[in-house]
Write an enzyme that holds these catalytic residues in place. Structure first.
Site, PDB file in Angstrom:
ATOM      1  N   LYS A  72      -3.983   3.062  -2.791  1.00 57.80           N
ATOM      2  CA  LYS A  72      -5.038   3.977  -2.846  1.00 57.80           C
ATOM      3  C   LYS A  72      -5.121   5.257  -1.910  1.00 57.80           C
ATOM      4  CE  LYS A  72      -7.997   0.526  -2.186  1.00 57.80           C
ATOM      5  NZ  LYS A  72      -7.261  -0.353  -2.201  1.00 57.80           N
ATOM      6  N   MET A 132      -7.633   8.453   9.040  1.00 61.66           N
ATOM      7  CA  MET A 132      -7.847   9.007   7.826  1.00 61.66           C
ATOM      8  C   MET A 132      -9.191  10.319   7.926  1.00 61.66           C
ATOM      9  SD  MET A 132      -8.330   5.413   5.796  1.00 61.66           S
ATOM     10  CE  MET A 132      -9.225   4.520   6.935  1.00 61.66           C
ATOM     11  N   ASP A 182       0.770  -1.094   0.017  1.00 62.41           N
ATOM     12  CA  ASP A 182      -0.059   0.081  -0.132  1.00 62.41           C
ATOM     13  C   ASP A 182       0.794   1.379  -0.062  1.00 62.41           C
ATOM     14  OD1 ASP A 182      -2.372  -1.382   0.214  1.00 62.41           O
ATOM     15  OD2 ASP A 182      -2.772  -1.277   2.123  1.00 62.41           O
TER      16      ASP A 182
END
Length: 473
Positions: A271, A384, A249
């Site tokens: 991503k 996040m 990632d």
């Protein structure tokens, strides 16, 4: 040059009273020798070993006749003159002798040893730096799996069968590489020797002429931790060094990726919100394709794979496809980043509970109850959440959390460029806006008052790490 000698049932003599004599006596007994210790005032360790029947203890001064018939003599005394005299007696009896910490008097040196059952690793400095050899031993000790000895015995159990069915040379080397670095070895290390034996028998019974004994592939979903490579687990590091393919990632620190095997295929599948990336279905396809081809795959995820990492989804997909899949946890961002910022997530005087939440929710989302997150003795860690800071702030205040509640935004937590921004809940959107493109974690709750950044009065404080910055509003 390191040489391994078999002292099983052979007579060995240790001369000395103290800790060094006890250590060498213990080493020889573990090697299977019949150990005699001659000491005038033996230490408690030597007496205990003698009482337990591990060695024979003679309480008197050493004599030349003690050396006769020994396979080896260890001299562990403090006085230089006495050490030289004892060494001379041993050599006169034609016996190999080692004088502890006196390489000039020794016929051989005793390496620092790491033992895993019958497997031994020796580290020697030729007597130049025994303390350094011990330090290296401790590093190797930490890196080697505890059940490596069991894997050694497992290999010995099947060695004759492999020799009888698999041709010598490349085919046999490929087989053992696959055993030690693949699913069979992992099962032994995990304690599943029955499952490992079943797969080993199947592997041996394949046609001997097959040149590439690939065996079934496997996927390891591995947590890479919050950033600092020293926070990676030993198992994760071992899996990276054995992987054929690494799918990683964007949040994985490059220093962690550097620990992968040099010739492994590395595929970025990260991503980022608002940016193009590899779709989840494509990631599933890549893992299934590589594992179906017999490759060892590491799916490397930032933090812990099962904490907002979609690791559970990937495990389910792989299981449905018939792929052998294993999970290796990592330190999740809430734990690693909070610790690096000096914030205890729980504290008997401030917080009795912790809630982990993702910031990727929309206003009015019925799956999240803000009132449940706003308890006065609760710490809230938001993953996040940088782009959602304004909405999150409004929702929490509307749910009853005071505008003065302490908050921290930890940017690039545990990494050299870590920054900690602290302030009140009402200022959370401004704090989040200060951060860059790196990963951020938001911590909300009274525990933030305990952070060094909260106690600081200016952006530049003496107790902050020099490579990291803090800010407070």
């Amino acid at each position: 040059m390191l040489v391994s000698l078999d002292f099983t049932n052979r007579p060995a003599l240790v001369l000395g009273d103290g800790a060094a004599a006890a250590a060498k006596a213990r080493l020889l007994t573990e090697a299977g020798a019949h150990v005699t210790v001659v000491a005038e005032s033996p230490a408690a360790d030597l007496i205990a070993m003698a009482d337990a029947g591990a060695l024979r203890l003679t309480r008197r001064a050493a004599a030349p006749c003690d050396m006769v018939g020994r396979a080896v003599v260890i001299v562990a005394v403090e006085d230089d003159a006495e050490a030289r005299r004892l060494v001379d007696w041993a050599r006169a009896a034609r016996v190999w002798v080692n004088a502890v910490d006196r390489p000039a008097l020794s016929d051989f040196s005793v390496p620092a040893l790491v033992r895993r059952g019958p497997l031994e690793v020796g580290i020697a400095s030729g007597g130049a730096a025994p303390a350094l050899a011990r330090l290296v031993r401790s590093r190797i000790e930490a890196a080697l799996p505890e059940r490596l000895g069991a894997l050694t015995l497992f290999a010995r159990r099947f060695r004759d069968a492999v020799k009888a069915t698999v041709p010598a040379g490349r085919s046999r080397r490929l087989l053992w590489d696959r055993v030690f670095q693949g699913d069979i070895g992992e099962r032994v290390l995990a304690g599943d020797e029955a499952g490992a034996a079943e797969r080993m028998i199947a592997l041996i019974n394949r046609p001997a002429e097959t040149e590439a004994i690939a065996g079934p592939g496997v996927v390891h979903i591995v947590g890479a931790g919050p950033g600092d490579p020293e926070l990676l687990t030993l198992k994760a590091q071992r899996l990276l060094q054995a992987a054929d393919v690494v799918l990683y990632d964007s949040l994985v620190d490059p220093r962690v990726l550097d620990l992968a095997r040099r010739d492994a295929t590395r595929i970025p599948v990260g991503k980022r919100r608002g940016a193009p990336g590899v779709g989840q279905a494509a990631i599933h396809g890549l893992m299934i394709e590589a594992a179906s081809a017999g490759q060892r795959v590491v799916r490397l995820k930032g933090g812990d794979p099962l904490v907002f990492g979609r690791g559970g989804e990937e495990m389910a997909v792989l299981a449905r496809a018939g792929i052998d899949v294993h999970l290796t946890p990592g330190i999740t961002a809430a734990l690693g980043c909070a610790a690096s910022a000096g914030i205890p997530l729980t504290h008997r005087n401030h917080a009795s509970a912790v809630t982990l939440m993702t910031g990727h929710v929309q206003d009015g989302d019925d799956d999240v109850d803000p009132a449940a997150l706003a308890g006065g003795d609760r710490t809230l860690a938001v993953y996040m959440g940088r782009s959602q800071a304004p909405g999150l702030t409004r929702r929490l205040i509307d749910a009853g959390l005071t505008a003065d509640t302490p908050v921290a935004v930890i940017e690039n937590g545990t990494r050299p460029d870590q920054r900690v921004h602290v302030g009140r809940l009402i200022a959370l959107p401004a704090l989040a806006a200060r951060t860059g493109a790196g990963p951020s974690l938001i911590v909300i709750g009274d525990v933030v008052r305990l952070a060094p950044a909260w106690r600081a009065r200016t952006p530049d404080v003496s107790h902050a790490p020099p490579t990291r910055s803090i800010a407070r509003i």
